[in-house]
Design a protein around this motif. Structure first.
Motif, PDB file in Angstrom:
ATOM      1  N   SER A  50       1.549  14.560   6.923  1.00 29.63           N
ATOM      2  CA  SER A  50       2.472  14.327   8.046  1.00 29.63           C
ATOM      3  C   SER A  50       1.841  14.674   9.405  1.00 29.63           C
ATOM      4  CB  SER A  50       3.769  15.111   7.857  1.00 29.63           C
ATOM      5  OG  SER A  50       3.457  16.486   7.854  1.00 29.63           O
ATOM      6  N   GLY A  51       0.721  15.403   9.377  1.00 32.30           N
ATOM      7  CA  GLY A  51       0.038  15.729  10.633  1.00 32.30           C
ATOM      8  C   GLY A  51      -0.970  14.666  11.047  1.00 32.30           C
ATOM      9  N   GLN A  52      -1.164  13.665  10.219  1.00 34.91           N
ATOM     10  CA  GLN A  52      -2.170  12.626  10.524  1.00 34.91           C
ATOM     11  C   GLN A  52      -1.493  11.428  11.186  1.00 34.91           C
ATOM     12  OE1 GLN A  52      -4.583  11.417   7.182  1.00 34.91           O
ATOM     13  NE2 GLN A  52      -4.583  13.475   6.312  1.00 34.91           N
ATOM     14  N   GLU A  53      -1.885  11.169  12.423  1.00 34.22           N
ATOM     15  CA  GLU A  53      -1.254  10.084  13.182  1.00 34.22           C
ATOM     16  C   GLU A  53      -1.407   8.732  12.470  1.00 34.22           C
ATOM     17  OE1 GLU A  53      -2.719   9.977  17.191  1.00 34.22           O
ATOM     18  OE2 GLU A  53      -1.467   8.212  17.654  1.00 34.22           O
ATOM     19  N   ALA A  54      -2.608   8.497  11.929  1.00 32.16           N
ATOM     20  CA  ALA A  54      -2.873   7.194  11.273  1.00 32.16           C
ATOM     21  C   ALA A  54      -1.938   6.994  10.086  1.00 32.16           C
ATOM     22  CB  ALA A  54      -4.325   7.122  10.832  1.00 32.16           C
ATOM     23  N   TYR A  55      -1.695   8.070   9.360  1.00 27.73           N
ATOM     24  CA  TYR A  55      -0.795   8.000   8.186  1.00 27.73           C
ATOM     25  C   TYR A  55       0.636   7.751   8.641  1.00 27.73           C
ATOM     26  CZ  TYR A  55       1.881   9.522   4.089  1.00 27.73           C
ATOM     27  OH  TYR A  55       2.772   9.586   3.045  1.00 27.73           O
ATOM     28  N   VAL A  56       1.082   8.531   9.611  1.00 24.18           N
ATOM     29  CA  VAL A  56       2.471   8.421  10.088  1.00 24.18           C
ATOM     30  C   VAL A  56       2.726   7.016  10.640  1.00 24.18           C
ATOM     31  CG1 VAL A  56       4.145   9.317  11.791  1.00 24.18           C
ATOM     32  CG2 VAL A  56       2.647  10.899  10.541  1.00 24.18           C
ATOM     33  N   ASN A  57       1.802   6.506  11.452  1.00 24.35           N
ATOM     34  CA  ASN A  57       1.970   5.157  12.024  1.00 24.35           C
ATOM     35  C   ASN A  57       2.021   4.098  10.930  1.00 24.35           C
ATOM     36  OD1 ASN A  57       1.933   6.265  14.533  1.00 24.35           O
ATOM     37  ND2 ASN A  57      -0.199   5.746  14.982  1.00 24.35           N
ATOM     38  N   ALA A  58       1.115   4.222   9.955  1.00 22.61           N
ATOM     39  CA  ALA A  58       1.068   3.208   8.884  1.00 22.61           C
ATOM     40  C   ALA A  58       2.348   3.262   8.043  1.00 22.61           C
ATOM     41  CB  ALA A  58      -0.161   3.424   8.014  1.00 22.61           C
ATOM     42  N   GLN A  59       2.879   4.449   7.837  1.00 21.43           N
ATOM     43  CA  GLN A  59       4.109   4.555   7.033  1.00 21.43           C
ATOM     44  C   GLN A  59       5.292   3.954   7.781  1.00 21.43           C
ATOM     45  OE1 GLN A  59       3.740   5.394   3.761  1.00 21.43           O
ATOM     46  NE2 GLN A  59       1.644   5.373   4.541  1.00 21.43           N
ATOM     47  N   GLU A  60       5.294   4.145   9.093  1.00 26.57           N
ATOM     48  CA  GLU A  60       6.383   3.563   9.907  1.00 26.57           C
ATOM     49  C   GLU A  60       6.402   2.039   9.777  1.00 26.57           C
ATOM     50  OE1 GLU A  60       6.752   6.882  13.348  1.00 26.57           O
ATOM     51  OE2 GLU A  60       6.443   4.803  14.039  1.00 26.57           O
ATOM     52  N   LEU A  61       5.215   1.450   9.801  1.00 26.16           N
ATOM     53  CA  LEU A  61       5.110  -0.018   9.678  1.00 26.16           C
ATOM     54  C   LEU A  61       5.668  -0.520   8.349  1.00 26.16           C
ATOM     55  CD1 LEU A  61       1.515  -0.852  11.016  1.00 26.16           C
ATOM     56  CD2 LEU A  61       3.703  -1.428  12.089  1.00 26.16           C
ATOM     57  N   GLN A  62       5.630   0.333   7.342  1.00 27.47           N
ATOM     58  CA  GLN A  62       6.046  -0.096   5.996  1.00 27.47           C
ATOM     59  C   GLN A  62       7.470   0.321   5.651  1.00 27.47           C
ATOM     60  OE1 GLN A  62       2.928   1.040   3.033  1.00 27.47           O
ATOM     61  NE2 GLN A  62       1.734   1.555   4.843  1.00 27.47           N
ATOM     62  N   GLU A  63       8.156   0.882   6.642  1.00 24.74           N
ATOM     63  CA  GLU A  63       9.485   1.435   6.392  1.00 24.74           C
ATOM     64  C   GLU A  63      10.432   0.460   5.687  1.00 24.74           C
ATOM     65  OE1 GLU A  63      10.234   4.820   9.651  1.00 24.74           O
ATOM     66  OE2 GLU A  63      11.250   2.894  10.032  1.00 24.74           O
ATOM     67  N   ASP A  64      10.348  -0.819   6.060  1.00 29.01           N
ATOM     68  CA  ASP A  64      11.309  -1.785   5.511  1.00 29.01           C
ATOM     69  C   ASP A  64      10.911  -2.357   4.153  1.00 29.01           C
ATOM     70  OD1 ASP A  64      12.765  -1.438   7.781  1.00 29.01           O
ATOM     71  OD2 ASP A  64      11.948  -3.213   8.818  1.00 29.01           O
ATOM     72  N   VAL A  65       9.733  -1.997   3.680  1.00 28.12           N
ATOM     73  CA  VAL A  65       9.311  -2.538   2.374  1.00 28.12           C
ATOM     74  C   VAL A  65      10.038  -1.745   1.283  1.00 28.12           C
ATOM     75  CG1 VAL A  65       7.342  -2.979   0.854  1.00 28.12           C
ATOM     76  CG2 VAL A  65       7.019  -3.045   3.339  1.00 28.12           C
ATOM     77  N   PRO A  66      10.713  -2.446   0.359  1.00 30.10           N
ATOM     78  CA  PRO A  66      11.421  -1.716  -0.700  1.00 30.10           C
ATOM     79  C   PRO A  66      10.461  -1.012  -1.662  1.00 30.10           C
ATOM     80  CG  PRO A  66      11.689  -4.103  -0.977  1.00 30.10           C
ATOM     81  CD  PRO A  66      10.903  -3.891   0.287  1.00 30.10           C
ATOM     82  N   GLU A  67      10.946   0.049  -2.287  1.00 29.92           N
ATOM     83  CA  GLU A  67      10.096   0.779  -3.235  1.00 29.92           C
ATOM     84  C   GLU A  67      10.068   0.067  -4.585  1.00 29.92           C
ATOM     85  OE1 GLU A  67      11.105   4.957  -3.319  1.00 29.92           O
ATOM     86  OE2 GLU A  67       9.762   5.238  -1.593  1.00 29.92           O
ATOM     87  N   ALA A  68       8.915   0.139  -5.212  1.00 31.39           N
ATOM     88  CA  ALA A  68       8.721  -0.541  -6.499  1.00 31.39           C
ATOM     89  C   ALA A  68       9.493   0.163  -7.609  1.00 31.39           C
ATOM     90  CB  ALA A  68       7.229  -0.530  -6.825  1.00 31.39           C
ATOM     91  N   SER A  69      10.002  -0.639  -8.533  1.00 32.15           N
ATOM     92  CA  SER A  69      10.642  -0.063  -9.725  1.00 32.15           C
ATOM     93  C   SER A  69      10.159  -0.852 -10.938  1.00 32.15           C
ATOM     94  CB  SER A  69      12.161  -0.165  -9.610  1.00 32.15           C
ATOM     95  OG  SER A  69      12.551  -1.510  -9.837  1.00 32.15           O
ATOM     96  N   LEU A  70      10.459  -0.331 -12.115  1.00 33.11           N
ATOM     97  CA  LEU A  70      10.036  -1.020 -13.340  1.00 33.11           C
ATOM     98  C   LEU A  70      10.700  -2.387 -13.450  1.00 33.11           C
ATOM     99  CD1 LEU A  70       9.975   1.914 -15.901  1.00 33.11           C
ATOM    100  CD2 LEU A  70       8.064   0.912 -14.636  1.00 33.11           C
ATOM    101  N   LYS A  71      11.894  -2.508 -12.862  1.00 32.54           N
ATOM    102  CA  LYS A  71      12.592  -3.797 -12.879  1.00 32.54           C
ATOM    103  C   LYS A  71      11.746  -4.878 -12.209  1.00 32.54           C
ATOM    104  CE  LYS A  71      17.441  -2.522 -12.883  1.00 32.54           C
ATOM    105  NZ  LYS A  71      18.464  -2.057 -11.995  1.00 32.54           N
ATOM    106  N   ASP A  72      11.021  -4.488 -11.155  1.00 34.42           N
ATOM    107  CA  ASP A  72      10.160  -5.462 -10.458  1.00 34.42           C
ATOM    108  C   ASP A  72       9.072  -5.964 -11.399  1.00 34.42           C
ATOM    109  OD1 ASP A  72      11.488  -5.215  -7.953  1.00 34.42           O
ATOM    110  OD2 ASP A  72      10.438  -3.323  -7.610  1.00 34.42           O
ATOM    111  N   LEU A  73       8.475  -5.036 -12.159  1.00 30.79           N
ATOM    112  CA  LEU A  73       7.412  -5.432 -13.087  1.00 30.79           C
ATOM    113  C   LEU A  73       7.965  -6.414 -14.120  1.00 30.79           C
ATOM    114  CD1 LEU A  73       5.541  -2.045 -13.787  1.00 30.79           C
ATOM    115  CD2 LEU A  73       4.918  -3.837 -12.166  1.00 30.79           C
ATOM    116  N   LYS A  74       9.173  -6.123 -14.590  1.00 31.50           N
ATOM    117  CA  LYS A  74       9.819  -6.966 -15.611  1.00 31.50           C
ATOM    118  C   LYS A  74      10.095  -8.368 -15.075  1.00 31.50           C
ATOM    119  CE  LYS A  74      13.132  -5.422 -18.995  1.00 31.50           C
ATOM    120  NZ  LYS A  74      14.257  -4.547 -19.254  1.00 31.50           N
ATOM    121  N   TRP A  75      10.394  -8.432 -13.781  1.00 36.06           N
ATOM    122  CA  TRP A  75      10.764  -9.690 -13.113  1.00 36.06           C
ATOM    123  C   TRP A  75       9.570 -10.628 -12.963  1.00 36.06           C
ATOM    124  CZ3 TRP A  75       8.846 -11.047  -8.170  1.00 36.06           C
ATOM    125  CH2 TRP A  75       9.505 -12.095  -7.514  1.00 36.06           C
ATOM    126  N   ALA A  76       8.364 -10.033 -12.914  1.00 35.67           N
ATOM    127  CA  ALA A  76       7.189 -10.801 -12.451  1.00 35.67           C
ATOM    128  C   ALA A  76       6.542 -11.679 -13.524  1.00 35.67           C
ATOM    129  CB  ALA A  76       6.143  -9.823 -11.918  1.00 35.67           C
TER     130      ALA A  76
END
Ligand SMILES: Cc1cc2nc3c(=O)[nH]c(=O)nc-3n(C[C@H](O)[C@H](O)[C@H](O)COP(=O)(O)O)c2cc1C
Length: 206
Positions: A50-76
């Protein structure tokens, strides 16, 4: 229709750039449904980084991406993995996610799912090939069908200067300080890998 899942982990955004480019470039193709999900982050990693600017910025950009679940794997029908290197190997976050797929393995649910891998390393020889090859092992156990990036389709694999991309899969080099972003040729090959997964999945699911 082919269900194409793009599943990735990206601490500093390089893999995210590659996966989002593939998603963007493939969304116009008929007969493909694309879903992009990120592997959940560890609470301990959130705290540590959380103290790394590059990490915090990159995580902010990905905020709207849904988290993966096993259901996604099953769907693919096809899965494109975005796996940055950790000491030449996959990050624990991805390993943890795949290790939850024991039930799917038992039921044979991931057999014949077409798959490919994209990676990212800081250094040219810091795991571009080993990360892909070692990440392939669980995919084989799960019965997936692996597609690489053949030389015939990818003239960028003969570069004059150092850059990502190998017959094993797509990749980028982040640079020693992480400041290099994926270049056009690396993104091109990433998109071609996505299309190849789609093409093979489509022929299997006729
Ligand atoms: C714990 C750790 C281990 C790493 N090991 C390597 C390594 O073995 N070789 C290398 O070139 N880069 C290594 N890196 C750099 C990452 O691979 C790089 O930050 C990543 O590919 C960038 O992708 P991202 O921006 O999507 O997170 C490591 C980074 C971390 C945090």
């Amino acid at each position: 229709m082919v269900n194409l899942l793009i599943v990735y982990y990206s601490a500093y955004g390089h893999i995210f750039k590659m996966t989002s480019t593939v998603k963007e470039e493939m969304k116009g193709i008929d007969e493909v449904r694309i879903k992009m999900v990120k592997v959940p982050e560890f609470e301990s990693a959130k705290e540590n980084m959380s103290g790394q600017e590059a990490y915090v910025n990159a995580q902010e950009l990905q905020e709207d991406v849904p988290e993966a679940s096993l259901k996604d794997l099953k769907w693919a029908d096809g899965i494109l993995w975005g796996i940055p290197t950790r000491f030449g190997n996959m990050p624990a976050q991805i390993k943890q996610f795949i290790d939850q797929a024991g039930g799917l393995w038992q039921e044979g649910k991931l057999e014949d799912v077409v798959t490919g891998i994209m990676t990212s390393t800081n250094t040219m020889h810091g795991g571009q090939e080993t990360t892909i090859i070692t990440s392939l092992i669980p995919m084989i156990h799960l019965g997936m069908i692996y597609v690489g990036l053949p030389y015939g389709e990818n003239p960028e694999l003969f570069p004059a200067e150092a850059k990502g991309g190998s017959p094993y899969g797509a990749s980028t080099v982040a640079g020693a300080d992480g400041s290099r972003t994926p270049v056009e040729d690396e993104l091109k090959m990433a998109v071609r890998l996505g299309k190849r997964i789609y093409k093979v999945a489509k022929s299997i699911n006729k």
